[in-house]
Design an enzyme around this catalytic site. Structure first.
Site, PDB file in Angstrom:
ATOM      1  N   TYR A 197       0.830  -1.208   0.000  1.00  0.00           N
ATOM      2  CA  TYR A 197       0.000   0.000   0.000  1.00  0.00           C
ATOM      3  C   TYR A 197       0.862   1.255   0.000  1.00  0.00           C
ATOM      4  O   TYR A 197       0.637   2.178  -0.805  1.00  0.00           O
ATOM      5  CB  TYR A 197      -0.918  -0.027   1.223  1.00  0.00           C
ATOM      6  N   LYS A 237       0.980   4.010  -3.087  1.00  0.00           N
ATOM      7  CA  LYS A 237       0.554   5.387  -2.891  1.00  0.00           C
ATOM      8  C   LYS A 237       1.725   6.366  -3.065  1.00  0.00           C
ATOM      9  O   LYS A 237       1.536   7.485  -3.586  1.00  0.00           O
ATOM     10  CB  LYS A 237      -0.086   5.555  -1.511  1.00  0.00           C
TER      11      LYS A 237
END
Length: 262
Positions: free
Chosen positions: A167, A171
């Site tokens: 993640y 991002k």
């Protein structure tokens, strides 16, 4: 009956702007869609669930009297970003705003990284929004009317978060991709910016962080002493899409109560 929202008066209006919002039926995306509708935008909403999209279209249309189109699509599919860009542009004859919001998370410790889950996270959180922004940006350049691209990234792009290896990677890559968009598309009057929220108390956020034993250490790192609520992210996105942010380009805005100060 058409209603308004005092938060979106004056320059914080999006009247007539044609906006595509991904991941628009749940959590932050649903709140952004409502905020854009309140601000007067015409909407194309994308997600995977047809029934949820239909419900959102009806609710926003009835409450705000705005035009809402929907596109059911799985952005993990290789050709989905280009297909969504094409179908969204067809709805209103072009787009003025793209809100790249759709995302997934599969928390795992680094040493337990599952390659398939890692690849799935990168596909949805980085590949899809980057290619969608490229396709929409190309169309905006051709139209010659400028535009705004807003990325819903995460504080996890700016500060490491344990058990979020894929993640954080996805991002952080998306924030840099947005800066490249700002650099290359800026000369065409197209602005690209990111918002980077900390934990947001959506329905999913409540489920994941509702346990005080888990949330307390995280909250202790936030100077404001609390997590965000959805409208605090939506307000920032509306501002970035509006003419009030006409000189804002290439920035990542932490919506995190000071968490990423360290």
């Amino acid at each position: 009956m058409t209603t308004t929202d005092d938060r979106y008066a004056g320059v914080l209006r999006l009247d007539g702007k044609r906006a595509l919002i991904t991941g628009a039926t749940k959590g932050i995306g649903a709140d952004i869609a409502r905020a854009f509708a309140a601000a007067g935008a015409r909407l194309v909403l994308s997600g995977r669930d047809v029934s949820e999209l239909d419900a959102a279209r009806r609710a926003l249309g009835e409450q705000f009297g705005t035009d809402v189109h929907t596109v059911a699509i799985d952005l993990a599919e290789p050709d989905a970003p280009a297909e969504l860009a094409r179908r969204a542009a067809e709805a209103f004859g072009g787009l003025d705003v793209l809100v790249n919001n759709a995302g997934i998370s599969h928390p795992q410790p680094v040493v337990d990284t599952d390659p398939q889950l890692f690849d799935a996270t990168i596909a949805v959180n980085l590949r899809a929004p980057a290619l969608l922004a490229s396709a929409v940006g190309k169309a905006m350049v051709a139209a010659g009317e400028g535009g705004a691209i807003i990325t819903v990234a995460s504080a996890a792009a700016l500060a490491p978060l344990p058990d979020h290896y894929a993640y954080c990677t996805s991002k952080a890559g998306l924030v840099m991709a947005t800066k490249v968009l700002a650099r290359e598309l800026g000369p065409h009057g197209i602005r690209a910016n990111s918002v980077c929220p900390t934990v947001v108390l959506t329905e999913m956020g409540q489920r994941v962080w509702g346990d005080e034993a888990k949330s307390a250490p995280m909250i202790a790192r936030i100077p404001l002493g609390r997590f965000a609520v959805p409208h605090e992210v939506s307000d920032a996105v509306v501002w970035l899409a509006s003419d009030a942010a006409s000189m804002i380009n290439g920035v990542d805005i932490p919506v995190d109560g000071g968490y990423t100060m360290g």
